[in-house]
Design a protein around this motif. Structure first.
Motif, PDB file in Angstrom:
ATOM      1  N   UNK A  53      -6.390  46.197  69.345  1.00 29.18           N
ATOM      2  CA  UNK A  53      -5.328  46.498  68.030  1.00 29.18           C
ATOM      3  C   UNK A  53      -5.266  48.042  67.957  1.00 29.18           C
ATOM      4  N   UNK A  54      -4.100  48.426  67.964  1.00 30.33           N
ATOM      5  CA  UNK A  54      -3.494  49.781  68.123  1.00 30.33           C
ATOM      6  C   UNK A  54      -2.933  50.320  66.727  1.00 30.33           C
ATOM      7  N   UNK A  55      -3.043  49.511  65.785  1.00 29.48           N
ATOM      8  CA  UNK A  55      -2.388  49.852  64.381  1.00 29.48           C
ATOM      9  C   UNK A  55      -3.195  49.554  63.279  1.00 29.48           C
ATOM     10  N   UNK A  56      -4.525  49.468  63.524  1.00 34.35           N
ATOM     11  CA  UNK A  56      -5.621  49.441  62.533  1.00 34.35           C
ATOM     12  C   UNK A  56      -6.117  48.014  62.364  1.00 34.35           C
ATOM     13  N   UNK A  57      -7.019  47.639  61.446  1.00 36.07           N
ATOM     14  CA  UNK A  57      -7.352  46.254  61.270  1.00 36.07           C
ATOM     15  C   UNK A  57      -6.292  45.294  61.299  1.00 36.07           C
ATOM     16  N   UNK A  58      -6.540  44.129  61.688  1.00 41.58           N
ATOM     17  CA  UNK A  58      -6.068  42.813  61.715  1.00 41.58           C
ATOM     18  C   UNK A  58      -5.269  42.696  60.366  1.00 41.58           C
ATOM     19  N   UNK A  59      -4.164  42.268  60.241  1.00 43.41           N
ATOM     20  CA  UNK A  59      -3.320  42.160  58.964  1.00 43.41           C
ATOM     21  C   UNK A  59      -3.759  41.062  58.157  1.00 43.41           C
ATOM     22  N   UNK A  89      10.881  46.547  73.609  1.00 42.59           N
ATOM     23  CA  UNK A  89      10.150  47.651  72.912  1.00 42.59           C
ATOM     24  C   UNK A  89       8.884  47.002  72.106  1.00 42.59           C
ATOM     25  N   UNK A  90       8.048  47.944  71.747  1.00 44.30           N
ATOM     26  CA  UNK A  90       6.976  47.504  70.800  1.00 44.30           C
ATOM     27  C   UNK A  90       7.588  47.032  69.502  1.00 44.30           C
ATOM     28  N   UNK A  91       7.040  46.056  68.996  1.00 41.92           N
ATOM     29  CA  UNK A  91       7.208  45.343  67.701  1.00 41.92           C
ATOM     30  C   UNK A  91       6.102  44.972  66.870  1.00 41.92           C
ATOM     31  N   UNK A  92       5.146  45.865  67.113  1.00 37.86           N
ATOM     32  CA  UNK A  92       3.985  45.632  66.266  1.00 37.86           C
ATOM     33  C   UNK A  92       4.022  45.767  64.777  1.00 37.86           C
ATOM     34  N   UNK A  93       4.797  46.366  64.142  1.00 40.31           N
ATOM     35  CA  UNK A  93       4.859  46.524  62.680  1.00 40.31           C
ATOM     36  C   UNK A  93       5.661  45.024  62.279  1.00 40.31           C
ATOM     37  N   UNK A  94       6.335  44.623  63.139  1.00 41.66           N
ATOM     38  CA  UNK A  94       7.136  43.343  62.747  1.00 41.66           C
ATOM     39  C   UNK A  94       6.318  42.347  62.785  1.00 41.66           C
ATOM     40  N   UNK A  95       5.540  42.184  63.743  1.00 36.83           N
ATOM     41  CA  UNK A  95       4.571  41.146  64.318  1.00 36.83           C
ATOM     42  C   UNK A  95       3.452  40.963  63.036  1.00 36.83           C
ATOM     43  N   UNK A  96       2.855  42.119  62.653  1.00 41.78           N
ATOM     44  CA  UNK A  96       1.998  42.534  61.537  1.00 41.78           C
ATOM     45  C   UNK A  96       2.654  41.687  60.210  1.00 41.78           C
ATOM     46  N   UNK A  97       3.721  42.046  60.095  1.00 38.35           N
ATOM     47  CA  UNK A  97       4.394  41.504  58.890  1.00 38.35           C
ATOM     48  C   UNK A  97       4.612  39.885  58.798  1.00 38.35           C
ATOM     49  N   UNK A  98       4.922  39.562  60.152  1.00 42.15           N
ATOM     50  CA  UNK A  98       4.978  37.777  59.924  1.00 42.15           C
ATOM     51  C   UNK A  98       3.485  37.364  59.979  1.00 42.15           C
ATOM     52  N   UNK A  99       2.486  38.107  60.506  1.00 47.18           N
ATOM     53  CA  UNK A  99       1.219  37.570  60.577  1.00 47.18           C
ATOM     54  C   UNK A  99       0.833  37.389  58.743  1.00 47.18           C
ATOM     55  N   UNK A 100       1.244  38.388  58.306  1.00 42.31           N
ATOM     56  CA  UNK A 100       0.697  38.636  56.897  1.00 42.31           C
ATOM     57  C   UNK A 100       1.581  37.417  56.254  1.00 42.31           C
TER      58      UNK A 100
END
Length: 404
Positions: free
Chosen positions: A386-392, A322-333
């Motif tokens: 990028x589907x969730x806004x700018x790169x975190x 399943x998509x993990x976009x929010x989780x990955x963006x948190x890790x990038x942050x």
């Protein structure tokens, strides 16, 4: 409804051999298949390859010819399973298209495991690794547009974002710093053991794939990028295999392998959207139930223990793509600047890391940087999805600048 593979009966082993007509499976449609169907196929190919390689290693270290013969019987069926699974991939796909799918597997499989892992140390190992696979996907996507003039969004279908992760050039670490501390086989959750075996197997298959397909390209930048990322996949295999307790007996490892196959085939049977592929998952599950029964009996006979001592009494929740976009963006942050030191993680570029960087890069930009530079020269931009806004990380830097 719970499912306990230790209590289920599968297809008898002597009825599991398939003829050529039965092995000639219909490949998935490259243009209309669910991208996560392809991810499940790639995952199970890696799992079956690991099953075969493990069985061969076991046989080479086994003195009992009766056990060797039983391993050979099961291993032949595992080989047939691997052929049926891997042959589900469409023949028209280029190695680079399959590579992007491999990296989508690495991103969303590892992110899901990291989210579900109960052990904090093991969770950190998966979180660290997934940001590197995330960056590999970005580098290969740029190469794909350069070499084949196509966009990776056709392959990942917007389910997985394509943008920079931890920069690939910083993935080259001293080999000693890729070895983690293993879980304790007597204390670890059965789920943790399944997670470690799954990710190790998937990364091993990615490593093997890149070792073989890299030189098939004529473009120098393609050959060089496969060389670089292929070396990092070896680091990842070291990273993940070291999580497994080396004190596990061969019999423990055998039942863990077979139980994990049951778990994954059951998971994918429950979540598969393609009826024809789901039928293969169900067939293989019923084969693996018998393989598990045989492994458990061998453990009782040769290790003097009941398999229930090391295996979960029922399967965990289904492993899900399943998509993990929010989780990955948190890790990038929060984790993009990590590297390893010994069995731990640090944010500083320590002496051993810097020495390895000097040795491997030799003062030059590595292929992973040059592929982006060449893409920008040709197209005036790099390729991203990028589907969730700018790169975190870019957003974080903007916030820091505003506060300053």
């Amino acid at each position: 409804m719970t499912f306990n593979p230790l209590r289920e009966r599968g297809i008898p082993l002597d009825q599991q051999i398939r003829n050529w007509r039965e092995l000639d499976v219909t490949p998935i449609d490259p243009d209309h298949a669910d991208p996560y169907t392809r991810c499940r196929v790639i995952t199970m190919n890696g799992i079956e390859v690991e099953a075969v390689l493990f069985s061969h290693q076991f046989a080479r270290n086994c003195l009992d010819p009766d056990v060797q013969r039983k391993l050979a019987e099961v291993r032949y069926v595992e080989h047939q399973q691997q052929k049926a699974v891997n042959w589900l991939l469409p023949g028209g796909a280029s190695p680079l298209e399959t590579t992007i799918a491999y990296e989508q597997v690495a991103v969303d499989l590892t992110a899901w495991v990291a989210r579900m892992e109960p052990d904090p140390y093991l969770k950190q190992a998966y979180q660290f690794g997934v940001l590197e696979d995330f960056d590999h996907l970005y580098r290969y996507a740029n190469l794909y547009e350069m070499v084949q003039h196509r966009k990776a969004e056709k392959i990942v279908d917007g389910l997985t974002e394509v943008m920079p992760g931890r920069p690939t050039k910083y993935h080259h670490r001293h080999p000693a710093d890729n070895v983690r501390e293993p879980y304790d086989r007597n204390e670890a959750s059965p789920l943790s053991k399944l997670h470690a075996l799954t990710i190790m197997s998937a990364e091993q298959q990615t490593m093997n794939f890149y070792m073989n397909v890299g030189p098939q390209y004529m473009e120098p930048i393609a050959r060089q990028l496969y060389q670089e990322i292929g070396l990092i996949e070896e680091e990842h295999v070291t990273h993940y295999e070291s999580l497994v307790d080396p004190g596990e007996t061969w019999w423990e490892r055998l039942v863990n392998h077979e139980y994990n196959e049951c778990y994954l085939y059951y998971s994918f049977m429950e979540t598969e959207s393609d009826p024809k592929v789901r039928a293969i998952w169900e067939l293989h599950l019923n084969m693996e139930l018998e393989h598990l029964r045989i492994a458990c009996e061998l453990m009782r006979q040769n290790d003097g223990r009941e398999p229930e001592e090391v295996l979960a009494p029922e399967l965990p929740n289904a492993l899900t793509f399943e998509p993990n976009k929010a989780y990955l963006r948190e890790l990038l942050d929060t984790q993009i600047d990590l590297t390893t030191l010994g069995a731990g993680y640090v944010r500083e570029a320590h002496e051993r890391f810097e020495r390895m960087q000097e040795q491997i890069h030799g003062g030059e930009e590595p292929p992973s940087e040059r592929v982006i530079d060449e893409h920008r020269e040709r197209f005036g931009r790099d390729y991203r999805l990028e589907t969730e806004g700018p790169h975190p990380v870019a957003r974080l830097r903007e916030d820091q600048s505003a506060r300053a």
